[in-house]
Design an enzyme around this catalytic site. Structure first.
Site, PDB file in Angstrom:
ATOM      1  N   TYR A 131       0.836  -1.205   0.000  1.00  0.00           N
ATOM      2  CA  TYR A 131       0.000   0.000   0.000  1.00  0.00           C
ATOM      3  C   TYR A 131       0.868   1.252   0.000  1.00  0.00           C
ATOM      4  CZ  TYR A 131      -3.277   3.553   1.578  1.00  0.00           C
ATOM      5  OH  TYR A 131      -4.031   4.691   1.675  1.00  0.00           O
TER       6      TYR A 131
ATOM      7  N   ASP B 290     -10.709   9.024   4.445  1.00  0.00           N
ATOM      8  CA  ASP B 290      -9.419   9.702   4.335  1.00  0.00           C
ATOM      9  C   ASP B 290      -9.636  11.157   3.943  1.00  0.00           C
ATOM     10  OD1 ASP B 290      -6.819  10.536   3.876  1.00  0.00           O
ATOM     11  OD2 ASP B 290      -6.292   8.822   2.614  1.00  0.00           O
TER      12      ASP B 290
END
Length: 124
Positions: free
Chosen positions: A15, A39
């Site tokens: 990631y 996010d």
């Protein structure tokens, strides 16, 4: 049973690497079907694969580097900090969010919450 610690750490490292240098499709491939992304924390939670892909697509054209600072894994959950450096013209933007993720038995991300705010961005 859950994914192994090693599998989760591998997913985290992938990631961090892919957010900087991969395509949005590569990042989205790390997510399980039905995953969620918040996010930063407090923003709208993305609940579809399409909305998650749209979120990461903003990174596709950026010149970035990243590095994992530290990670802690407990069961099928992890918290980790990483540094993301973005170059735009003569400016450099550095952000070190703390992400909290949950994982399925295969090590796919089932949820991601990123802790950061605009005040955490360092411009150089």
């Amino acid at each position: 049973m859950g994914a192994s610690r090693e599998t989760i750490l591998e997913t985290i490292q992938s990631y961090v690497d892919l957010v900087a240098t991969g395509s949005s499709a590569d990042v989205v491939a790390l997510y399980a079907d039905g995953a969620t992304v918040e996010d930063p924390v407090g923003s709208e939670v993305r609940t579809t694969r399409e909305s998650i892909a749209e979120f990461y697509a903003a990174l596709d054209s950026l010149e970035q580097t990243s590095k994992l600072l530290h990670a802690r894994v407990s069961g099928n959950e992890a918290a980790f900090a990483f540094e993301l450096v973005t170059k735009a013209g003569d400016a450099t933007y550095t952000l070190a969010p703390i992400d909290v993720m949950t994982f399925d038995d295969d090590g796919k991300i089932t949820s991601m919450r990123a802790f950061w705010s605009g005040e955490d961005m360092v411009v150089g």
